[in-house]
Design an enzyme around this catalytic site. Sequence first.
Site, PDB file in Angstrom:
ATOM      1  CG  ASP A   9       2.921  -4.501   0.688  1.00 22.04           C
ATOM      2  OD1 ASP A   9       3.574  -3.565   1.346  1.00 22.04           O
ATOM      3  OD2 ASP A   9       1.609  -4.312   0.598  1.00 22.04           O
ATOM      4  CG  ASP A  11       1.481  -2.813   6.343  1.00 21.56           C
ATOM      5  OD1 ASP A  11       1.274  -3.612   7.326  1.00 21.56           O
ATOM      6  OD2 ASP A  11       2.049  -1.829   6.561  1.00 21.56           O
TER       7      ASP A  11
END
Length: 175
Positions: A9, A11
């Site tokens: 991922d 953020d």
Amino acid sequence: MPQKFVIFDRDGTLIEHIHYLADPALVRFKADLVPALTALGKAGFAFGIVTNQSMIGRGLATQEEVDAVNQLVIDFLRQHQIVIRFFYVCPHIPEVHCRCRKPEIELGLCAISNFDLSPSLSYMIGDQESDILFGKNLGCTPIQVSGNAKQSQFAEYYASSLSDAAGWVLEQVKG
Ligand SMILES: [Zn+2]
């Protein structure tokens, strides 16, 4: 030949979570980003990133702004000999129920067909429940890094940091 990947991922995992991040100047990399990925790379893992960016769908950022942030991440890592093989973005808001917003696995299926990603040999590292479900449903081993969400019951490991997550992966590979 099937390739082992670590899918990340963006953020809250590779970079600090900033609400509606649309400016590369605001990007703050996780302090242990380079050593963690370097160690995983030495163990033979390739890397990809899958990110939900509903702010595009909400009209709060343009695709170009998000691309600029993503390019900064790619360029920073490349300076450290870390190559990102794919960087997939879902631009949609949840309400349209697209197939590409995590935890939906469409973008993971793209990585399987485009990069010969082997789910059973691969790991997904993220901070949100949607990341963990994405990894699990794709057939990867999901690892949650603590910080921005409550602990997921579906994570195989709950890591205190990116380095902790990388260390756990390397333990699994060692057998
Ligand atoms: Zn989507």
